[in-house]
Scaffold this active site. Structure first.
Site, PDB file in Angstrom:
ATOM      1  N   TYR A   1      -3.125  -6.885  17.968  1.00 54.54           N
ATOM      2  CA  TYR A   1      -3.381  -5.921  16.868  1.00 54.54           C
ATOM      3  C   TYR A   1      -4.625  -4.737  16.924  1.00 54.54           C
ATOM      4  O   TYR A   1      -4.410  -3.738  16.419  1.00 54.54           O
ATOM      5  CB  TYR A   1      -3.833  -6.729  15.887  1.00 54.54           C
TER       6      TYR A   1
ATOM      7  N   LYS B   1      -4.649  -0.718  16.468  1.00 52.23           N
ATOM      8  CA  LYS B   1      -5.268  -0.155  15.359  1.00 52.23           C
ATOM      9  C   LYS B   1      -6.639   1.074  15.747  1.00 52.23           C
ATOM     10  O   LYS B   1      -6.571   1.967  15.992  1.00 52.23           O
ATOM     11  CB  LYS B   1      -6.190  -1.023  14.246  1.00 52.23           C
TER      12      LYS B   1
ATOM     13  N   ILE C   1       0.663  -1.329   0.262  1.00 52.74           N
ATOM     14  CA  ILE C   1      -0.067   0.023  -0.006  1.00 52.74           C
ATOM     15  C   ILE C   1       1.260   1.700   0.061  1.00 52.74           C
ATOM     16  O   ILE C   1       0.999   1.963  -0.575  1.00 52.74           O
ATOM     17  CB  ILE C   1      -1.408  -0.182   1.319  1.00 52.74           C
TER      18      ILE C   1
ATOM     19  N   SER D   1      -7.234   0.182  10.277  1.00 54.06           N
ATOM     20  CA  SER D   1      -7.544  -0.779   9.210  1.00 54.06           C
ATOM     21  C   SER D   1      -9.279  -0.668  10.107  1.00 54.06           C
ATOM     22  O   SER D   1      -8.996  -0.031  11.255  1.00 54.06           O
ATOM     23  CB  SER D   1      -7.601  -1.954   9.400  1.00 54.06           C
TER      24      SER D   1
ATOM     25  N   THR E   1      -2.605  -6.568  -2.858  1.00 53.45           N
ATOM     26  CA  THR E   1      -0.747  -6.454  -2.329  1.00 53.45           C
ATOM     27  C   THR E   1      -0.043  -7.786  -3.172  1.00 53.45           C
ATOM     28  O   THR E   1       0.102  -8.868  -3.209  1.00 53.45           O
ATOM     29  CB  THR E   1      -0.333  -6.615  -0.831  1.00 53.45           C
TER      30      THR E   1
ATOM     31  N   ASP F   1      14.932   3.355  10.212  1.00 59.48           N
ATOM     32  CA  ASP F   1      14.156   1.800  10.720  1.00 59.48           C
ATOM     33  C   ASP F   1      13.848   2.821  11.450  1.00 59.48           C
ATOM     34  O   ASP F   1      13.671   3.632  12.241  1.00 59.48           O
ATOM     35  CB  ASP F   1      15.993   2.209  11.556  1.00 59.48           C
TER      36      ASP F   1
END
Length: 319
Positions: free
Chosen positions: A171, A175, A17, A159, A206, A72
């Site tokens: 996760y 988000k 993306i 997302s 992707t 980084d």
């Protein structure tokens, strides 16, 4: 070109993306700084140009100016130094920041189905260091430049993972926190005319998705379902089209602090994907049914039938 003279940063743009967004910004004429981790010396010697350098070259071929910088995003000193370079090179101008860098894909895939209490707790850092903490740092440094000029656009690629449990605890928490980051930064940046939004792409084709989800009747049914969903999904450049449209909208401040779905923006700004198709909306009833494997039922419902945004939020209320 729509964004000629504008300076943009897209983090994590070697592939996926991030790469698609950077290419669309470049196609609109912007100077685009793109970041990614430096590849190993042995890998560089085998493939020549890195993915990041190839993306920068393609941005330039499309009419913009691509500038590849190895950063980084686990190292906040490198992040700070990068923004100082942009500030010096561009005399303090920064118009667009896209926070897209992410590190947790492999860790998520390796731990699906394992309860959080049986997982190494350091998975939290793997998922949320680059994917959340870094976004905050980048937003701070970008906002200082934008606030000084009283204009700017910050997009956090997020997302629907914060709505309901998916993948693992770290996760979902990350988000939802990222979406809250957009909302709260928008409050403090409103008077500085800096727009901050969360962008939710749909199923994106992707490189990783194309490799993982191949329609094959011999595969488990869940993989077949996912393959069908991704086969009809958006290309990596569709989110970039959404961001270009936002960047050129003189009334975008009305959207600041909000969660925006790429397909909703496609409807509003009347653009289609680079393959000429109109991807299914995350709120589309047929898309949701197909995702759960009800392909026949999904085919009977028009794509324009959508669940209202307020209904989605109400259905996930913790109150």
């Amino acid at each position: 070109m729509l964004l000629a003279g504008q300076i943009a940063i897209v983090t994590g743009a070697s592939r996926g993306i991030g790469r698609g967004i950077a290419l669309q910004l470049g196609s609109a004429g912007a100077t685009v700084y793109i970041t990614g981790r430096k590849p190993t010396e042995s890998l560089n010697s085998k493939v020549g140009l890195s993915g990041l350098e190839e993306t920068a070259a393609e941005i330039t071929r499309r009419g913009g100016k691509g500038i590849a910088k190895y950063v980084d995003h686990q190292n906040m000193e490198e992040v700070k130094n990068f923004f100082e370079i942009v500030e010096k090179d561009q005399n303090g101008q920064l118009d667009i920041l896209v926070n897209n860098a992410y590190q947790g894909v492999t860790a998520i895939a390796d731990n699906i189905g394992t309860p959080f209490y049986e997982t190494d707790p350091y998975i939290w850092d793997t998922i949320n260091n680059v994917g959340l903490r870094n976004h905050y740092f980048c937003t701070v440094y970008a906002s200082r430049l934008m606030a000084a000029r009283n204009q700017g656009l910050i997009v956090n690629v997020s997302s629907g993972g914060g709505l309901q449990y998916i993948f693992n605890v770290a996760y979902g928490v990350g988000k939802q926190a990222l979406d809250r980051l957009s909302a709260d930064c928008a409050v403090e940046l409103m008077k500085k005319n800096v727009c901050v939004v969360s962008l939710w792409p749909g199923a994106v084709r992707t490189e990783l998705a194309d490799k993982k989800f191949k329609i094959d009747d011999r595969e488990p049914s869940s993989d077949v379902i996912n393959a069908m969903v991704f086969a009809n999904g958006e290309t990596v450049e569709y989110p970039g089209k959404a961001i270009v449209s936002l960047a050129t909208d003189s009334k975008r401040m009305k959207k600041s602090g909000k969660i925006l779905i790429t397909e909703d923006l496609g409807d509003e700004y009347e653009f289609v994907d680079i393959d000429g198709k109109k991807p299914p909306n995350l709120r589309s009833v047929s898309f949701i049914l197909q995702h759960f494997g009800w392909k026949t039922t999904a085919s009977l419902i028009p794509n324009w039938v959508k669940i209202p945004g307020w209904a989605i939020w109400a259905g996930t209320s913790r109150l």
